[in-house]
Structures are given as structure tokens and as C-alpha cells.
Design an enzyme around this catalytic site. Structure first.
Site, short mmCIF file in Angstrom:
data_model
loop_
_atom_site.label_atom_id
_atom_site.label_comp_id
_atom_site.label_asym_id
_atom_site.label_seq_id
_atom_site.Cartn_x
_atom_site.Cartn_y
_atom_site.Cartn_z
N GLY A 65 16.64 -20.60 -4.79
CA GLY A 65 16.57 -20.14 -6.47
C GLY A 65 16.36 -21.28 -7.21
N ASP A 101 9.46 -22.42 -0.42
CA ASP A 101 10.05 -21.96 -1.79
C ASP A 101 9.02 -22.88 -2.72
OD1 ASP A 101 11.38 -24.25 -0.21
OD2 ASP A 101 12.12 -24.91 -2.36
N ASP A 156 5.50 -27.29 -8.33
CA ASP A 156 6.63 -28.24 -7.98
C ASP A 156 6.22 -29.49 -7.73
OD1 ASP A 156 8.54 -26.32 -8.64
OD2 ASP A 156 9.48 -26.41 -6.56
P1 AMP Z 1 12.53 -29.00 -4.61
O1 AMP Z 1 12.63 -29.67 -3.31
O2 AMP Z 1 12.53 -29.81 -5.72
O3 AMP Z 1 11.47 -27.89 -4.64
O4 AMP Z 1 14.00 -28.25 -4.80
C1 AMP Z 1 14.56 -27.58 -3.82
C2 AMP Z 1 15.66 -26.86 -4.27
O5 AMP Z 1 16.68 -27.46 -4.81
C3 AMP Z 1 15.31 -25.71 -5.32
O6 AMP Z 1 15.93 -24.45 -5.30
C4 AMP Z 1 15.64 -26.58 -6.62
O7 AMP Z 1 15.87 -25.64 -7.51
C5 AMP Z 1 16.91 -27.05 -6.13
N1 AMP Z 1 17.16 -28.51 -6.91
C6 AMP Z 1 16.46 -29.62 -6.90
N2 AMP Z 1 16.95 -30.48 -7.75
C7 AMP Z 1 18.00 -29.94 -8.34
C8 AMP Z 1 18.89 -30.28 -9.39
N3 AMP Z 1 18.71 -31.58 -10.07
N4 AMP Z 1 19.84 -29.43 -9.87
C9 AMP Z 1 19.74 -27.98 -9.41
N5 AMP Z 1 19.02 -27.87 -8.36
C10 AMP Z 1 18.23 -28.74 -8.01
MG MG Z 2 11.20 -26.28 -5.31
#
Ligand code: AMP
Ligand code: MG
Length: 526
Positions: A104, A278, A288
């Protein structure tokens, strides 16, 4: 904000789809719902650091709106415009090959869907706007360095003609965020920032995978029908009343668009770095921007992501296969919504076929040929081997290839693209031989020189967002000077044009940047 008050919102996602009835922002598993309503968490001192004039125009913001204090407040998460209905989406995903369950929007909050004066739908989404039910153990925030990188690269990719989400604004929060940048157990405070991303839709493969994994066919079907209706409406005419045919056409279109996106990455030397499902947009947009990177010296084995340094799953040369694997995961999730798997298989085949065609088109345009013959693919593969072996800058080599004199081609004309003079010396004969074959092929093709150069120069950019260029802009911003961001964006707005005075942005990666964090490798800690 005079104009802004006239922005028209049409928030179809929250209006038409089932949401989470629980209003709490606390991390939890959310079942039976595709999103949770959540407000951005206000920040101490929102300040506009940079914006994209094109995206502002697209949405209908006037120059004075952008300069207003309210703009920074809204896009820093401290205020809402009338019509905004913030929410975070609920999705899952396969991360590094493994099903990861519910993920999410852990730090992304959609503000609403704008309908602009051309009737286009543009979703506005803050990244780094605070805790959501999907934040798990993290803080919902983003640091300046990663926000600068997302802001710049979104726009750079658009101008390179690679499908991508866009970026409206970059707002500093005036707050610090703790990050363990090197994963060495020594977290340090860093300046925080928020990017407002803009796209027709931020729906990902993972939005479909999550309800499928929970055997919630009703939710899966609502999301499929909604996505087709809102984001693929052009497919609907002709398939009315035949839901299965429509779904088949839709999946095939997703596969076709994914092929276009990945072919674009390969053409310009972009490595996404975290191709988890995702992070795959259902619209085939690059989405992303995290530990992405640009190939300097051509190396199919290279990955910018330190978390991926061992397995190299997301290395440059693997991206086409990974996208196929990801489409396979999407297909698997969609099985319950199809009467037969044949259309899903047909869609995956469409990806393979389109990618083959696109790869041929890329070879023809990068080489400046009317069309790609089978031998040209061999010519390209042969060149790739040489470029990797001799440590050659991909961008400079292809750009300057257009200007190599064809009557007496020699690698001397391409000297600037080589990182190591010794490797140039050792491989010079092999390059000369390759260039002779290339020159003969170009002569046989017969395209007039000026036309050929124009064709090459519109496929081989002069300016890309080299990792060290982004890092220099970040270093300046961290020291209080934001102007490097706007300067870089200005150059990246016309990546295929020669820009006198901007030569410094088109150089090989300097030696100091070779092993510096942010320039050659990046962590997910952003
Ligand atoms: P990503 O690899 O950046 O696409 O992130 C993977 C998951 O981790 C996604 O669900 C992001 O929303 C969550 N996520 C990454 N960084 C954060 C953060 N600093 N705070 C909350 N959720 C995060
Ligand atoms: Mg992501």
C-alpha cells in the site's frame, strides 16, 4: 490562488470503489477495501523548492498561483483545495521475486483527480506526506535527496519521450527525517521534502494482486471494471456487452504499453532499480523513482540499487525479462476474472512480439537506418559486447556516432566516450573494424546524411540525468542553494537538442563520482 479555486476535481476512485470504513491512520491490514481515506500530516515550514512549468500549465495553474504561499502549503500537505479528497491506496506486490503481502501507499497520499481544460484526468499525489494505514513500521516521510531525484527524473523521462508519471512540485518541509543511508546502523537527520506526482492513474499491478491473493473476486472484478472504464475508455467502444473480450483487450494493452516503457528504458540507458510488481504502473508508466540510475559506461550487469547488489535481479540487461515476469504475476492475479487463460497468454505473447519489434526499431533509429535488418541486430549485439568490454559511455558513444566520418571511420572520433585510455588502445582495432561494417551498412541503406543524423539525434539523447549530476544538484540544495535543480531541469527539458553552453551536463562521469554514494550506487533508504 485565483485560478486554483477553479480547478475541477472528479474523484472517481474514491467515489466508485469500496474504501476502508476505519478512519484511523494507524498501520494495519485492510481487507475488503481498495483504499483508506487519510489526511496529509502538516509540516513545520513548507517551502516551494522547484516546480515543473509544463505540469503546472497542464493542470491550469497560473504563475502567480505557484508563487503563492498557499501553493507550498497545499503541496506540502498543510492545506487542501476545495474538491480534494485525500486517500492512500491499498495494494500488494512481489518484491525481489517473492510475494510480500499487503504494502500500500505507505507515504503517498492522493489529493484528488483534476479534470483539466482539455478534459484530461490528472491524479495529484503527494509522496512523503506522512503516516498512512500502509506505513507499516516506517515514518511516511521522504528525504530531500530522493525527492530531488524523483522530481527531476520524472520530468527528464517525459522529455526523453519515455512514458512516465510527472512531477508538479518539490516542497521542502522544514523538518528533519532520520535515515540510515548506508545501512551501517548510524542513522542521521536529513532534510525532508515532498514531491507532488501527477499521472492519469497511479494504479499498479499490485493493486490487482492483493485482492486476488485474498481470494476476493468481487473486489478484484470491481477494480478491473473501474480501471477499464476510467483509464482505458478507448477500448470500450466496440466491446460493449462483451466483458470477457473487453478484459482481454485491456490486458493485451497493458502488455503492449509495458513493452513500450521498457524499450524506452533500454534505448536511453535507464535502470529502474526496483522493478517489484508494486512499482509497475497499469498504464505502462515509469513509476516510483527510488534507487534508479543511468548507465554511464555501458554495462548490462549494472544495478544502481545496493540492496540488489548481490542478486542483481534488476540489472540493466535484465529489465525486459523482469517486466515479462511481472506481467506474468499480473496475469496470474487476473485468472479469476477470465473464463479462460488464453487471452492472458495472448497478452503475454503480445509483450514479447512488441518488444521484438520495438527493439528492432530502436536499433534502426540509434544507428540511423531506414529499417532494421536481421544483420543489424547482430551489429548491435556486437557493439554492446565492445562497449561493455572497453568501458565506453553509452550516451556519448551513440550521440557522437552520428558525426563519425563515414568515408574514413575511426574510433579516434569517439575518444571522448572512453573511460580508460588503456582500454581504448587495446580495443581500438576491434572498434575500427566494427565502424567499417557500420559505415558499409549505412552506405547501403542510402539515407541522406542530414536525415540520418536527425534520425539518430532524436533517438540518442545528448543530455540524460546522470547520477552525479543529480547528486551535485542535491549537494547544492542541501547547502542552501536550490538553483542547481532548476538549472538541471532546464537542460533536461530538451535532451535531444545541442545546447551551447550546457556542455558540462553532457560529459562522462568524473572519476570522483565513480564510487561515491548517490553517484554510482543508491540505497532504498529514501
Ligand atoms: P518502494 O520500494 O519505495 O516502492 O516502497 C515499497 C513499500 O514501502 C511501499 O508500500 C511504500 O509505500 C513503503 N515505504 C517506503 N518508504 C516508506 C516510508 N518512509 N514510510 C512509509 N512507507 C514507506
Ligand atoms: Mg513503490
Amino acid at each position: 490562488m485565483a485560478t486554483v479555486t477553479t480547478l475541477r476535481f472528479d474523484n472517481a476512485f474514491v467515489r466508485e470503489l469500496p474504501g476502508d470504513p476505519n478512519p484511523d491512520p494507524w498501520p494495519r491490514q485492510v481487507h475488503g477495501a481498495l483504499y483508506s481515506r487519510v489526511m496529509p500530516t502538516p509540516v513545520a515550514a513548507p517551502r516551494l523548492i522547484a516546480h515543473s512549468a509544463e505540469v503546472a500549465d497542464l493542470l491550469g495553474f497560473a504563475a502567480e498561483d505557484i508563487r503563492s504561499e498557499e501553493f507550498a502549503r497545499v503541496f506540502g500537505g498543510n492545506a487542501l483545495l476545495e474538491g480534494m479528497e485525500p486517500y492512500s491506496a491499498n495494494y500488494g506486490g512481489h518484491q525481489f521475486g517473492h510475494w510480500a503481502g499487503q504494502l500500500g501507499d505507505g507515504r503517498a497520499i492522493t489529493l484528488g483527480e483534476v479534470i483539466n481544460s482539455a478534459g484530461e484526468r490528472w491524479e495529484l499525489q503527494l509522496k512523503g506526506a506522512g503516516l498512512t494505514p500502509y506505513s507499516r513500521t516506517a515514518d511516511g516521510r521522504a528525504v530531500l535527496r530522493s525527492s530531488v531525484r524523483e522530481f527531476l527524473c520524472s520530468e527528464a523521462m517525459h522529455h526523453l519521450r519515455v512514458p512516465t508519471t510527472r512531477a508538479l512540485s518539490l516542497v521542502g518541509t522544514g523538518e528533519r527525517v532520520m535515515r540510515d543511508m548506508f545501512y551501517d546502523g548510524r542513522p542521521a537527520p536529513e532534510p525532508g521534502a515532498i514531491v507532488c506526482r501527477v499521472a492519469p492513474s497511479f494504479i499498479r499491478f499490485g493493486n490487482f494482486e492483493l485482492p486476488a491473493s485474498r481470494r476476493d473476486a468481487a473486489l478484484l472484478n470491481s477494480l478491473i471494471d473501474f480501471t477499464i472504464r476510467r483509464d482505458f475508455s478507448e477500448l470500450v467502444s466496440g466491446a460493449e456487452g462483451d466483458a470477457q473480450r473487453l478484459r482481454a483487450a485491456w490486458f493485451e494493452e497493458v502488455c503492449a504499453r509495458t513493452a513500450v516503457m521498457v524499450a524506452g528504458w533500454m534505448r536511453v540507458g535507464f535502470v529502474h532499480g526496483v522493478m517489484n510488481t508494486d512499482n509497475m504502473s497499469i498504464l505502462g508508466l515509469t513509476i516510483d523513482y527510488g534507487p534508479y540510475g543511468w548507465i554511464d559506461n555501458f554495462d548490462p550487469e549494472w544495478t544502481p540499487n545496493t540492496t540488489d547488489a548481490m542478486g542483481r535481479r534488476y540489472r540493466f540487461g535484465a529489465q525486459e525479462q523482469v517486466a515479462y515476469w511481472n506481467l506474468g504475476r499480473l496475469a496470474q492475479a487476473l485468472v479469476p476474472a477470465f473464463d479462460s487463460v488464453d487471452p492472458l497468454q495472448a497478452g503475454l505473447q503480445r509483450y514479447v512480439d512488441d518488444l521484438t519489434t520495438l527493439t528492432r526499431g530502436t536499433a534502426a533509429s540509434k544507428f540511423g537506418l531506414r529499417e532494421c535488418e536481421d544483420g543489424d541486430l547482430e551489429l548491435m549485439q556486437g557493439l554492446h559486447v565492445l562497449l561493455a568490454r572497453a568501458e565506453v559511455d553509452m550516451t556519448i558513444f551513440f550521440r557522437n556516432l552520428a558525426d563519425v566520418p563515414l568515408d574514413a571511420p575511426t574510433v579516434e572520433a569517439l575518444r571522448e566516450a572512453f573511460y580508460d585510455p588503456e582500454k581504448l588502445r587495446v580495443e581500438a582495432a576491434a572498434f575500427d573494424e566494427w565502424l567499417a561494417r557500420y559505415a558499409a551498412r549505412v552506405r547501403r541503406d542510402g539515407m541522406p546524411g542530414a536525415e540520418r543524423r536527425a534520425r539518430m539525434n532524436s533517438a540518442n539523447p545528448r543530455y540524460v540525468l546522470r547520477n552525479y549530476l543529480a547528486q551535485q544538484a542535491i549537494d547544492r540544495a542541501a547547502a542552501g542553494d536550490d538553483s542547481g535543480i532548476a538549472e538541471l531541469l532546464e537542460v533536461l527539458r530538451r535532451p535531444y537538442d545541442e545546447q551551447p553552453g550546457a556542455e558540462a551536463y553532457a560529459q562522462r562521469r568524473p572519476d570522483w563520482a565513480r564510487h561515491r554514494a548517490g553517484c554510482s550506487m543508491l540505497s532504498c533508504s529514501s
